[in-house]
Design a protein around this motif. Structure first.
Motif, PDB file in Angstrom:
ATOM      1  N   THR A   1      64.654  32.105  35.554  1.00  0.00           N
ATOM      2  CA  THR A   1      64.154  31.384  34.390  1.00  0.00           C
ATOM      3  C   THR A   1      65.130  30.293  33.978  1.00  0.00           C
ATOM      4  O   THR A   1      66.346  30.500  34.004  1.00  0.00           O
ATOM      5  N   GLN A   2      64.585  29.151  33.597  1.00  0.00           N
ATOM      6  CA  GLN A   2      65.413  28.065  33.093  1.00  0.00           C
ATOM      7  C   GLN A   2      65.636  28.229  31.598  1.00  0.00           C
ATOM      8  O   GLN A   2      64.694  28.510  30.852  1.00  0.00           O
ATOM      9  N   TYR A   3      66.877  28.027  31.204  1.00  0.00           N
ATOM     10  CA  TYR A   3      67.223  28.087  29.792  1.00  0.00           C
ATOM     11  C   TYR A   3      67.576  26.681  29.325  1.00  0.00           C
ATOM     12  O   TYR A   3      68.373  25.985  29.960  1.00  0.00           O
ATOM     13  N   PHE A   4      66.980  26.307  28.222  1.00  0.00           N
ATOM     14  CA  PHE A   4      67.147  24.953  27.712  1.00  0.00           C
ATOM     15  C   PHE A   4      68.227  24.879  26.643  1.00  0.00           C
ATOM     16  O   PHE A   4      68.384  25.789  25.828  1.00  0.00           O
TER      17      PHE A   4
ATOM     18  N   TYR B 163      55.312  30.091  39.678  1.00  0.00           N
ATOM     19  CA  TYR B 163      55.621  30.724  38.410  1.00  0.00           C
ATOM     20  C   TYR B 163      54.964  29.926  37.287  1.00  0.00           C
ATOM     21  O   TYR B 163      54.854  28.700  37.374  1.00  0.00           O
TER      22      TYR B 163
ATOM     23  N   PHE C 131      54.915  29.578  32.885  1.00  0.00           N
ATOM     24  CA  PHE C 131      55.708  29.852  31.689  1.00  0.00           C
ATOM     25  C   PHE C 131      54.987  29.330  30.447  1.00  0.00           C
ATOM     26  O   PHE C 131      54.221  28.370  30.516  1.00  0.00           O
TER      27      PHE C 131
ATOM     28  N   TYR D  11      56.508  27.990  26.817  1.00  0.00           N
ATOM     29  CA  TYR D  11      57.670  27.673  26.003  1.00  0.00           C
ATOM     30  C   TYR D  11      57.205  27.314  24.598  1.00  0.00           C
ATOM     31  O   TYR D  11      56.165  26.674  24.412  1.00  0.00           O
TER      32      TYR D  11
ATOM     33  N   LEU E 191      61.896  29.943  25.637  1.00  0.00           N
ATOM     34  CA  LEU E 191      61.000  30.647  26.550  1.00  0.00           C
ATOM     35  C   LEU E 191      60.290  31.775  25.815  1.00  0.00           C
ATOM     36  O   LEU E 191      60.917  32.592  25.160  1.00  0.00           O
TER      37      LEU E 191
ATOM     38  N   ARG F 178      56.874  34.627  30.852  1.00  0.00           N
ATOM     39  CA  ARG F 178      56.900  34.140  32.223  1.00  0.00           C
ATOM     40  C   ARG F 178      55.993  35.028  33.078  1.00  0.00           C
ATOM     41  O   ARG F 178      55.935  36.233  32.878  1.00  0.00           O
TER      42      ARG F 178
END
Lengths: 114, 116
Positions: free
Chosen positions: A102-105, B33, B35, B37, B47, B50
């Motif tokens: 997962t990308q964290y911003f 994938y 998501f 947000y 997030l 997911r």
């Protein structure tokens, strides 16, 4: 909990000036990204960076843009000669040792070009 | 090229009620994938949830759940027992699996208002 940080939170600059936006990734993360969000619009991918080189860049990421990781911690986005249309929120995102993590911003840098 | 479409620019829900935000996407890939947000007024990207495309089971995170319909390329977000703090922009995003880049492709977002 570890988090991505960005500085400055807000940058105001004159058209034609150079700006550098800084990001400090989560310490064990290896993949880094810059995204841009013009006010009221969607978030757009600019560039990805892995192993000290650009992995992919979008058509937005032209010769005015560059990225680097100068000291092994900061990840920077440089805009050489800013234009009015560069005014936007710039987000740094990072993720771990797998590209599928997962990308964290980060909280973003708001850039205003006058 | 992959695209993500959110057809609801704005939605409104009464506090404590349930709301569903829609998202469709277009891809020729079989593994990817998805998501959701959340972007509150502070503009931080948070997030929410997911989903891996290879998993048939829909993801859930507390009051948030998704309805993932792979054949229909649909990925909706359900928020149960809505709270005032849920008010925000919600972005659906897609990421290709197995590539070397991992960049996200976002929809245009849905602005959710929560009425007390």
């Amino acid at each position: 909990e570890p988090e991505v940080t960005q500085t400055p939170s807000h940058q105001v600059t004159q058209m034609g000036q150079e700006v550098i936006l800084r990001c400090v990734p989560i310490s064990n993360h290896l993949y880094f990204y810059w995204y841009r969000q013009i006010l009221g619009q969607k978030v757009e991918f600019l560039v990805s960076f892995y192993n000290n080189e650009i992995s992919e860049k979008s058509e937005i990421f032209d010769d005015q843009f560059s990225v680097e990781r100068p000291d092994g911690s900061n990840f920077t986005l440089k805009i050489r000669s800013t234009k009015l249309e560069d005014s936007a929120m710039y987000f740094c995102a990072t993720h771990g040792d797998r590209v599928t993590d997962t990308q964290y911003f980060g909280p973003g840098t708001r850039l205003t070009v006058l | 090229a992959q695209t993500v479409t959110q057809s609801q620019p704005e939605m409104s829900v009464q506090e404590a009620e349930t709301v569903t935000l829609s998202c469709t996407y277009d891809t020729s890939e079989s593994d990817y994938y998805l998501f959701w947000y959340k972007q509150p007024p502070s503009r931080q990207m948070i997030l929410v949830i997911r989903q891996e495309a290879y998993k048939q089971q829909n993801a859930t995170e507390n009051r948030f759940s998704v309805n993932f319909q792979k054949a229909a390329k649909s990925f909706s977000l359900k928020i149960s027992d809505s709270q005032l703090g849920d008010a925000a922009m919600y972005f659906c995003a897609y990421m290709e699996y197995g590539g070397s880049q991992g960049n996200l492709i976002f929809g245009k977002g849905t602005k959710l208002s929560v009425k007390p």
